[in-house]
Design a protein around this motif. Sequence first.
Motif, mmCIF file in Angstrom:
data_model
loop_
_atom_site.group_PDB
_atom_site.id
_atom_site.type_symbol
_atom_site.label_atom_id
_atom_site.label_comp_id
_atom_site.label_asym_id
_atom_site.label_seq_id
_atom_site.Cartn_x
_atom_site.Cartn_y
_atom_site.Cartn_z
ATOM 1 N N GLN A 108 0.814 -1.210 0.000
ATOM 2 C CA GLN A 108 0.000 0.000 0.000
ATOM 3 C C GLN A 108 0.855 1.272 0.000
ATOM 4 O OE1 GLN A 108 -3.220 0.195 -0.500
ATOM 5 N NE2 GLN A 108 -3.226 2.434 -0.342
ATOM 6 N N HIS A 109 1.878 1.330 0.844
ATOM 7 C CA HIS A 109 2.708 2.532 0.926
ATOM 8 C C HIS A 109 3.475 2.762 -0.372
ATOM 9 C CE1 HIS A 109 6.235 4.996 2.024
ATOM 10 N NE2 HIS A 109 5.316 5.672 2.704
ATOM 11 N N ASP A 110 4.019 1.693 -0.954
ATOM 12 C CA ASP A 110 4.722 1.816 -2.241
ATOM 13 C C ASP A 110 3.768 2.299 -3.333
ATOM 14 O OD1 ASP A 110 6.990 0.887 -1.014
ATOM 15 O OD2 ASP A 110 6.724 -1.189 -1.670
ATOM 16 N N GLU A 112 1.067 4.158 -2.925
ATOM 17 C CA GLU A 112 0.777 5.580 -2.711
ATOM 18 C C GLU A 112 1.946 6.463 -3.146
ATOM 19 O OE1 GLU A 112 -0.223 5.682 1.404
ATOM 20 O OE2 GLU A 112 -2.165 4.706 1.082
ATOM 21 N N THR A 113 3.173 5.995 -2.902
ATOM 22 C CA THR A 113 4.355 6.750 -3.311
ATOM 23 C C THR A 113 4.404 6.875 -4.836
ATOM 24 O OG1 THR A 113 5.539 5.908 -1.396
ATOM 25 C CG2 THR A 113 6.863 6.868 -3.158
ATOM 26 N N LYS A 114 4.188 5.769 -5.538
ATOM 27 C CA LYS A 114 4.212 5.783 -7.005
ATOM 28 C C LYS A 114 3.056 6.630 -7.555
ATOM 29 C CE LYS A 114 7.186 2.108 -7.501
ATOM 30 N NZ LYS A 114 8.239 1.815 -8.391
ATOM 31 N N SER A 116 1.656 9.254 -6.056
ATOM 32 C CA SER A 116 1.950 10.681 -5.861
ATOM 33 C C SER A 116 3.021 11.158 -6.849
ATOM 34 C CB SER A 116 2.380 10.953 -4.424
ATOM 35 O OG SER A 116 3.612 10.335 -4.139
ATOM 36 N N ARG A 117 3.997 10.316 -7.123
ATOM 37 C CA ARG A 117 5.042 10.678 -8.090
ATOM 38 C C ARG A 117 4.454 10.866 -9.483
ATOM 39 N NH1 ARG A 117 8.604 13.742 -8.838
ATOM 40 N NH2 ARG A 117 10.389 13.171 -10.071
ATOM 41 N N SER A 118 3.549 9.975 -9.866
ATOM 42 C CA SER A 118 2.929 10.090 -11.185
ATOM 43 C C SER A 118 2.031 11.326 -11.251
ATOM 44 C CB SER A 118 2.146 8.833 -11.540
ATOM 45 O OG SER A 118 1.092 8.636 -10.637
ATOM 46 N N ARG A 119 1.369 11.682 -10.142
ATOM 47 C CA ARG A 119 0.556 12.907 -10.102
ATOM 48 C C ARG A 119 1.436 14.141 -10.343
ATOM 49 N NH1 ARG A 119 -4.658 12.321 -8.165
ATOM 50 N NH2 ARG A 119 -4.835 14.529 -7.677
ATOM 51 N N GLU A 120 2.622 14.170 -9.721
ATOM 52 C CA GLU A 120 3.554 15.292 -9.914
ATOM 53 C C GLU A 120 3.916 15.433 -11.393
ATOM 54 O OE1 GLU A 120 7.062 15.000 -7.478
ATOM 55 O OE2 GLU A 120 5.865 14.553 -5.691
#
Length: 182
Positions: A108-110, A112-114, A116-120
């Motif tokens: 789950q944490h990985d 969410e990290t990916k 958020s990075r793709s959103r940026e």
Amino acid sequence: MAKYRRSNTNRKKEPDDLVNEKIRFREVLVIGPNGDQLGTMSRYDALNKAYDMGLDLLCVAPNAKVPVCKILDYGKYHFEAQKKLKEAKKNQHVTEVKALRVSPVIDQHDFETKLSRSREWLEEGNRVRIDMKFRGRMITRQEVGREVMNRFTEGIADIATVEKAPSLEGNTMSVVFAPKKK
């Protein structure tokens, strides 16, 4: 002793414009420096007329039935053309495709990290490709991978559209997102 030829890599590329003596047409239609038409004349007469004015003869339409040449200052013309080219290059925006790799059994944490990075990247105006590689027996559980891809799609649906739907090519599932138009 063998002679070696120097390569042309260091030479500045000459422009491909037909100017002055490079013009090889017998007759040309001549346009003056102010845009007025001077009529059809021989290449020799057109060159003399340009030289008398202290200017150059540039062939602007070599494929016309009677080639069209203009009397102008070639140095200034070439400088302006380079300036326009540089300005056009500066204003063009190249969209880059950024790639992320996820696993079908991502935590789950990985995830969410990916996400958020793709959103940026999407907010910067880049396209994003998500690759999911199936290893070994995971290929038999493609529905788990599709579920992760669907969660990813839902997570960025507000700022992105699916440009290429999730598809399996070999053992890799890919989806491409593009930023929404504002």
